[in-house]
Design an enzyme around this catalytic site. Structure first.
Site, PDB file in Angstrom:
ATOM      1  N   SER A   1       4.149   2.660  -2.068  1.00  0.00           N
ATOM      2  CA  SER A   1       2.816   2.223  -1.643  1.00  0.00           C
ATOM      3  C   SER A   1       2.793   1.242  -0.486  1.00  0.00           C
ATOM      4  O   SER A   1       1.730   0.986   0.079  1.00  0.00           O
ATOM      5  CB  SER A   1       2.057   1.625  -2.833  1.00  0.00           C
ATOM      6  OG  SER A   1       1.723   2.629  -3.751  1.00  0.00           O
TER       7      SER A   1
ATOM      8  N   LYS B   1      -4.105  -7.077  -0.474  1.00  0.00           N
ATOM      9  CA  LYS B   1      -4.407  -5.853  -1.217  1.00  0.00           C
ATOM     10  C   LYS B   1      -5.228  -6.176  -2.454  1.00  0.00           C
ATOM     11  O   LYS B   1      -4.930  -7.135  -3.176  1.00  0.00           O
ATOM     12  CB  LYS B   1      -3.085  -5.171  -1.597  1.00  0.00           C
ATOM     13  CG  LYS B   1      -3.230  -3.806  -2.255  1.00  0.00           C
ATOM     14  CD  LYS B   1      -1.857  -3.212  -2.511  1.00  0.00           C
ATOM     15  CE  LYS B   1      -1.949  -1.844  -3.170  1.00  0.00           C
ATOM     16  NZ  LYS B   1      -0.619  -1.238  -3.381  1.00  0.00           N
TER      17      LYS B   1
ATOM     18  N   SER C   1      -0.533   3.248  -1.682  1.00  0.00           N
ATOM     19  CA  SER C   1      -1.836   2.710  -2.038  1.00  0.00           C
ATOM     20  C   SER C   1      -2.214   1.440  -1.261  1.00  0.00           C
ATOM     21  O   SER C   1      -3.340   0.972  -1.366  1.00  0.00           O
ATOM     22  CB  SER C   1      -1.867   2.402  -3.529  1.00  0.00           C
ATOM     23  OG  SER C   1      -0.919   1.404  -3.878  1.00  0.00           O
TER      24      SER C   1
END
Length: 447
Positions: free
Chosen positions: A176, A78, A152
Site C-alpha cells: 500500500s 493517511k 491504499s
C-alpha cells in the site's frame, strides 16, 4: 518571489531553520495549491486549513526551531492514522465521525520534528484494495488523472506527486506504499517489522502492515524515515559492493510483467552494474502456495478490521472480502505459513544482498468507482496490477519503490528493492545511486 510548493522537505526545513521563510508562509502556499488542484486529484478527505496555519505559528514560536529536522514542513497523513482533533474514517461510512483524542505515534513524531499536518488523505474502504476510491472520494494519479493513484495510500501519494505537500505518511500491508509510489513517481520505503512503531491497538493485518514515508527524493524519504524510526538522520557510509539479484518473474503464477516494467528493471540493473555492484539474474524460490497464503492473510486482516463495524454500512466488495477471511483468522494469527515462507526465502538472501524487481506488473487501473464493482473484478485488477509487493509483507522484510524510466503514456515507471531485515539504510543508499544516475522529475506537471 520564492515558490515553496514543489520544493523538497529538506529544502523547506533548511530555509525555515535559517529564517529565510516562516512556517506560515510555507503552509499557506501549500494550502493554496491544495485548493487549486485537489478538485482534479482527489487526494484529501479533509484539509485542516485553519488548524494548520495555527500549528505553523506554533512551530515558529518553538525555542528549538533551528534544530528541527522537519521545521515547518507541510505533511499529509493517511486517513487510517489518528490525528488529534480529527476523525479517522478509513475510507468508510461505517466508521465513527468522532475526533481522535491523541495523535498516532508516527504523527506525534512528525509534529515533534516540526512538521505541520495539513490534511488527511483518501484511502479505499478499510485500506483493503489497490485503487483508492470509495464513498469518501477517488484519488487520481496526477501524472495521468484518468488512472487511479493506486492504493491504499493513494491519497497520500497523489498529494505528494501533485506538489500539494513535499512528504506524506502512509502504510503498507500488501504493497500500500509501494503501489501508489510506483504509479505516482515517488520514493517510498516499507520498513522491516518493528523498525517504525505501528501503534498500540491499531490494525497491522497480523503484523504485515508498516508505516512509512512517501517523498519525491531519496534524501526526503531518508529524512522522514529517520524521524519515524527515531534514528539519527543522514546518509550512511554507502552500500559498498553488493550482490544484486534481478528477477523479472511474477511471484504469482499466471500473472505476467508488462514490457515497460521489465525494461525499467533491466535499466536499473545496468545502472547498478555500472556503479560497481555484482548484478546477475536470479529468481527467488517463490512457493506455488504463495497466492493462497497472500489471499488468506489479505482477507483475514479485513475480517478482523470489519468485525466491530456495522456490515450494512460497508460496501459490497469489503463485505465479501471480510466474509471470505473469517475462516482464516485462526490459522493466519498463528504465523506458521509466514514462517515457512521466510525459511524458504532465507537461503536466497544469504547468496544475494538485494533483490531488484519491477515494482508493478502494469500501469494502474482506470480511476473510477471500483467500490461499486464486484469483489472478483477488484481482486483480479489488483492481482494483475501488483503481484510483486505482497511477499515482503508476509516475510516482514524491508522493501522500496524507486522511480526508474517512464511508461509509453509519459507517466513514471518504477522498480522495487528488497533486502534482509535491518537493511533499510542499505536500500536507501542503493536508491540514491539510482537517483544520481537516473534523475527523475519530482512532481507531475499540474497548474
Amino acid at each position: 518571489m520564492t515558490t515553496w510548493a514543489g520544493r523538497t522537505a529538506t529544502e523547506i526545513a533548511a530555509a525555515v531553520r535559517e529564517k529565510r521563510v516562516t512556517p506560515r508562509e510555507v503552509v499557506a502556499e501549500h494550502l493554496a495549491r491544495i485548493e487549486r488542484l485537489d478538485g482534479r486529484v482527489g487526494a484529501f478527505r479533509a484539509v485542516r486549513a485553519e488548524a494548520a496555519l495555527v500549528e505553523a505559528d506554533e512551530v515558529a514560536a518553538r525555542g528549538d526551531v533551528d534544530e528541527l529536522p522537519l521545521a515547518g514542513v507541510p505533511v499529509a497523513v493517511k486517513d487510517n492514522l489518528a490525528v488529534r482533533g480529527e476523525s479517522r474514517r478509513v475510507g468508510s461510512a461505517a466508521t465513527p465521525d468522532t475526533p481522535a483524542a491523541r495523535d498516532h505515534v508516527t504523527v506525534a513524531r512528525l509534529r515533534a520534528a516540526g512538521a505541520v499536518v495539513v490534511g488527511l488523505t483518501n484511502v479505499p474502504e478499510l485500506c483493503v484494495f489497490g485503487t483508492t476510491d470509495g464513498v469518501l472520494g477517488i484519488a487520481r494519479n496526477p501524472w495521468d488523472p484518468s488512472r487511479s493513484a493506486g492504493g491504499s495510500s493513494g491519497g497520500s501519494a497523489a498529494a505528494v506527486a501533485a506538489g500539494m505537500v513535499p512528504i506524506a505518511l502512509g502504510n503498507d500491508g500488501m504493497g500500500s506504499l509501494r503501489i501508489p509510489a510506483a504509479n505516482c513517481g515517488l520514493v517510498t520505503i516499507k520498513p522491516g517489522r518493528g523498525v517504525v512503531p505501528t501503534g498500540d491497538g491499531d490494525s497491522t493485518w497480523f503484523g504485515m502492515s508498516e508505516n512509512g514515508p512517501l517523498a519525491t527524493t531519496v534524501e526526503d524519504a531518508r529524512l522522514m524515515f529517520s524521524v519515524l524510526a527515531g534514528v539519527e538522520p543522514g546518509p550512511g557510509p554507502g552500500p559498498g559492493v553488493l550482490r544484486v539479484a534481478v528477477s523479472l518473474r511474477s511471484p504469482l503464477a499466471g500473472v505476467t510483467i508488462s514490457r515497460p516494467y521489465a525494461a525499467a528493471a533491466r535499466d536499473a540493473a545496468g545502472l547498478l552494474m555500472r556503479a560497481g555492484h555484482q548484478v546477475r539474474r536470479a529468481d527467488p524460490p517463490y512457493p506455488m502456495s504463495l497466492a493462497t497464503t497472500a489471499l488468506a492473510h489479505w482477507t483475514a486482516g479485513t475480517a478482523a478490521d470489519a468485525k466491530p463495524l456495522d456490515p450494512r454500512l460497508l460496501t459490497r466488495r469489503t463485505r465479501v472480502h471480510a466474509r471470505l477471511g473469517r475462516p482464516f483468522l485462526r490459522t493466519v494469527s498463528s504465523g506458521a505459513s509466514r514462517e515457512r515462507l521466510i525459511r524458504r526465502l532465507e537461503p536466497f538472501f544469504a547468496e544475494h544482498d538485494v533483490l531488484l524487481t519491477p515494482a508493478l506488473a502494469r500501469r494502474s487501473p482506470k480511476a473510477g468507482p471500483w467500490h461499486e464493482r464486484g469483489w472478483l473484478s477488484n481482486v483480479l485488477a489488483n492481482t494483475n496490477h501488483s503481484p510483486l509487493t505482497p511477499p515482503w509483507n508476509l516475510t516482514g522484510w524491508p522493501a522500496m519503490s524507486v522511480p526508474c524510466g517512464t511508461l509509453p503514456s509519459g507517466a513514471p515507471c518504477a522498480v522495487q528493492l528488497v533486502g534482509r531485515p535491518g537493511t533499510e539504510s542499505r536500500l536507501l543508499d542503493l536508491a540514491a545511486q539510482l537517483q544520481e544516475r537516473n534523475p527523475w522529475q519530482r512532481t507531475a506537471p499540474m497548474n
